[in-house]
Design an enzyme around this catalytic site. Sequence first.
Site, mmCIF file in Angstrom:
data_model
loop_
_atom_site.group_PDB
_atom_site.id
_atom_site.type_symbol
_atom_site.label_atom_id
_atom_site.label_comp_id
_atom_site.label_asym_id
_atom_site.label_seq_id
_atom_site.Cartn_x
_atom_site.Cartn_y
_atom_site.Cartn_z
ATOM 1 N N CYS A 116 0.811 -1.230 0.000
ATOM 2 C CA CYS A 116 0.000 0.000 0.000
ATOM 3 C C CYS A 116 0.843 1.278 0.000
ATOM 4 O O CYS A 116 0.310 2.362 -0.196
ATOM 5 C CB CYS A 116 -0.958 0.001 1.184
ATOM 6 S SG CYS A 116 -2.255 -1.225 0.998
ATOM 7 N N HIS A 256 -3.459 7.349 2.930
ATOM 8 C CA HIS A 256 -3.872 6.056 2.381
ATOM 9 C C HIS A 256 -5.261 5.706 2.930
ATOM 10 O O HIS A 256 -5.559 5.938 4.093
ATOM 11 C CB HIS A 256 -2.851 4.984 2.790
ATOM 12 C CG HIS A 256 -3.234 3.612 2.354
ATOM 13 N ND1 HIS A 256 -3.619 3.329 1.069
ATOM 14 C CD2 HIS A 256 -3.303 2.437 3.036
ATOM 15 C CE1 HIS A 256 -3.901 2.035 0.967
ATOM 16 N NE2 HIS A 256 -3.723 1.482 2.149
ATOM 17 N N ASN A 286 -10.275 0.148 -0.301
ATOM 18 C CA ASN A 286 -8.810 0.253 -0.320
ATOM 19 C C ASN A 286 -8.315 -0.211 -1.694
ATOM 20 O O ASN A 286 -8.353 -1.400 -2.002
ATOM 21 C CB ASN A 286 -8.234 -0.625 0.791
ATOM 22 C CG ASN A 286 -6.719 -0.560 0.874
ATOM 23 O OD1 ASN A 286 -6.057 -0.026 -0.017
ATOM 24 N ND2 ASN A 286 -6.169 -1.111 1.943
HETATM 25 O O1 UT7 Z 1 -3.870 -1.171 3.444
HETATM 26 C C1 UT7 Z 1 -2.973 -2.070 4.008
HETATM 27 C C2 UT7 Z 1 -3.004 -2.022 5.460
HETATM 28 N N1 UT7 Z 1 -4.214 -2.594 5.957
HETATM 29 C C3 UT7 Z 1 -4.886 -2.004 6.899
HETATM 30 O O2 UT7 Z 1 -4.513 -0.948 7.333
HETATM 31 C C4 UT7 Z 1 -6.064 -2.751 7.480
HETATM 32 C C5 UT7 Z 1 -6.004 -2.719 8.978
HETATM 33 N N2 UT7 Z 1 -7.078 -3.479 9.629
HETATM 34 C C6 UT7 Z 1 -8.361 -3.083 9.597
HETATM 35 O O3 UT7 Z 1 -8.729 -2.138 8.932
HETATM 36 C C7 UT7 Z 1 -9.328 -3.816 10.492
HETATM 37 O O4 UT7 Z 1 -8.616 -4.667 11.349
HETATM 38 C C8 UT7 Z 1 -10.386 -4.659 9.726
HETATM 39 C C9 UT7 Z 1 -11.360 -3.747 9.027
HETATM 40 C C10 UT7 Z 1 -9.689 -5.570 8.740
HETATM 41 C C11 UT7 Z 1 -11.169 -5.496 10.741
HETATM 42 O O5 UT7 Z 1 -11.752 -4.662 11.741
HETATM 43 P P1 UT7 Z 1 -11.552 -4.977 13.291
HETATM 44 O O6 UT7 Z 1 -12.301 -3.950 14.032
HETATM 45 O O7 UT7 Z 1 -10.088 -5.101 13.559
HETATM 46 O O8 UT7 Z 1 -12.294 -6.366 13.432
HETATM 47 P P2 UT7 Z 1 -11.730 -7.739 14.005
HETATM 48 O O9 UT7 Z 1 -10.874 -8.415 12.991
HETATM 49 O O10 UT7 Z 1 -11.165 -7.514 15.375
HETATM 50 O O11 UT7 Z 1 -13.068 -8.551 14.178
HETATM 51 C C12 UT7 Z 1 -14.077 -8.159 15.117
HETATM 52 C C13 UT7 Z 1 -15.252 -9.097 14.985
HETATM 53 C C14 UT7 Z 1 -14.853 -10.567 15.002
HETATM 54 O O12 UT7 Z 1 -15.887 -11.287 15.656
HETATM 55 P P3 UT7 Z 1 -15.746 -11.697 17.206
HETATM 56 O O13 UT7 Z 1 -14.506 -12.532 17.287
HETATM 57 O O14 UT7 Z 1 -15.624 -10.398 17.959
HETATM 58 O O15 UT7 Z 1 -17.015 -12.425 17.465
HETATM 59 C C15 UT7 Z 1 -14.811 -10.949 13.557
HETATM 60 O O16 UT7 Z 1 -15.034 -12.331 13.344
HETATM 61 O O17 UT7 Z 1 -15.901 -8.894 13.721
HETATM 62 C C16 UT7 Z 1 -15.941 -10.143 12.998
HETATM 63 N N3 UT7 Z 1 -15.788 -9.834 11.576
HETATM 64 C C17 UT7 Z 1 -16.811 -9.487 10.782
HETATM 65 N N4 UT7 Z 1 -18.127 -9.336 10.999
HETATM 66 C C18 UT7 Z 1 -18.891 -8.967 9.973
HETATM 67 C C19 UT7 Z 1 -14.642 -9.821 10.846
HETATM 68 N N5 UT7 Z 1 -14.912 -9.465 9.576
HETATM 69 C C20 UT7 Z 1 -16.252 -9.251 9.510
HETATM 70 C C21 UT7 Z 1 -17.109 -8.867 8.468
HETATM 71 N N6 UT7 Z 1 -18.429 -8.742 8.746
HETATM 72 N N7 UT7 Z 1 -16.676 -8.624 7.215
#
Ligand code: UT7
Length: 335
Positions: A116, A256, A286
Site C-alpha cells: 500500500c 492512504h 482500499n
Molecule cells: O492497506 C494495508 C493495510 N491494511 C490495513 O490498514 C487494514 C487494517 N485493519 C483493519 O482495517 C481492520 O482490522 C479490519 C477492518 C480488517 C477489521 O476490523 P476490526 O475492528 O479489527 O475487526 P476484528 O478483525 O477484530 O473482528 C471483530 C469481529 C470478530 O468477531 P468476534 O470474534 O468479535 O465475534 C470478527 O469475526 O468482527 C468479525 N468480523 C466481521 N463481521 C462482519 C470480521 N470481519 C467481519 C465482516 N463482517 N466482514
Amino acid sequence: MSKITAAITAVGAYVPEFILSNKVLETMVDTNDEWITSRTGIKERRILKDKDKGTSYLAIKAAENLIEKSGLNPAEIDCVLVATATPDMPVAATAVYVATQIGAVNAFAYDLQAACSSFLYGMSTASAYVETGRYKKVLLIGADKMSSIIDYTDRATCIIFGDGAGCVLFEPNHEGFGFQDEILRSDGIGREYLKIEAGGSILPASEETVANKQHYVFQDGKTVFKYAVSNMADISERIMQKNNLSNDDVDWLISHQANKRIIDATSQRMGLADEKVLVNIEKYGNTTSATLPLLLSDFEHKFKKGDNLIFASFGGGFTWGSIYLKWAYDKKQTN
Ligand code: UT7
C-alpha cells in the site's frame, strides 16, 4: 541557477464502472452494511469485471485521462513508473507495456512494489529523478486490480479492497513548489501479518497452493490495524515537527485509504480540522497503490497554488511513510 524542486503538474484517474456495494457483499459472505461501514467507512468499491483485462488496463486509462486533461505530448515523457502490488504478470513489468500503449515512445519504464506504500515510495523516486535534473517529465501511476488476488469467500478481506488507478506527472519547478521532504520507513516484521504466501520464489505455484488458497491476500487485520494507527500517526506528526509546520500550516491530509478509523487517528494526532482531511474510502474501498492519486484526482479542484499537502501511507511489509509537498498550481480549466 535556482534550486530545482519536483512539482506535480497534472493528475489523472480511472475506476471501473462496476460497483460492488456492501448490500451485494451481504449476499456473498456473512457480513452486513452496518459492520462494514462502522468498522471501515467503506460503502462500495469498484471492480474490473473483464477477465482478460489486468492492472495495465486501469493504468492506461488513468494515464490517458491525465494526457487528455493536460495536453501532455506522451513522446516527451522520460520515465513511466507503475506502482502496483498486482502487476499484469510477474515478468515482464506492467509499466513497460503501459508506456508503449500510451505512446511514451522515448521513455524507460519499470514497476515499483511496496504494497500500500507503493505510490508514496514512488513519489520519492519520481521526484528525486526530477530534482537531480536527470529527467524532466516523470509519469508516476498507482494502479491495482485487487479483485484478482482477493478471495470473495473470505469476509476478512473481500469487504476491504477495490480496483482503481491514478497518476501524476512530476516536472521541474524553479519557484520552490512541489516536493519538500519525506520520512520513509519499513519493518520486515510485517510480512507475517499481510501477505500472499504462494506464487513467489519461496513457495512457487502448485496444485497444492491453489487448493490451499495461498494465492489470495491473507491479512491479520487486528495486528495490521495496531501497527498502522501508531506508525502512520507518528510519522505524520514527525514530518510536521521536522518542517516546523503547525496544524494551521497544513492545508490537506492525503492519507492512504485503508480504514476510516486509521485516517481519523492520524488526523487527530496532527490536530487537523475535519475539512482538511480528504476521504473517499466510502466510494472505492482500499485500492492499494491507487488511493493517494485517486484522492488527488477527486479533490484537485480544491487545491490552490502554495497549499501544504501531507501524504501518509501504511501497508504490507510493513512499509510506511509521510511526504510533505507544496501544491504547484490553481485548478486548470478543462474542456
Ligand atoms: O492497506 C494495508 C493495510 N491494511 C490495513 O490498514 C487494514 C487494517 N485493519 C483493519 O482495517 C481492520 O482490522 C479490519 C477492518 C480488517 C477489521 O476490523 P476490526 O475492528 O479489527 O475487526 P476484528 O478483525 O477484530 O473482528 C471483530 C469481529 C470478530 O468477531 P468476534 O470474534 O468479535 O465475534 C470478527 O469475526 O468482527 C468479525 N468480523 C466481521 N463481521 C462482519 C470480521 N470481519 C467481519 C465482516 N463482517 N466482514
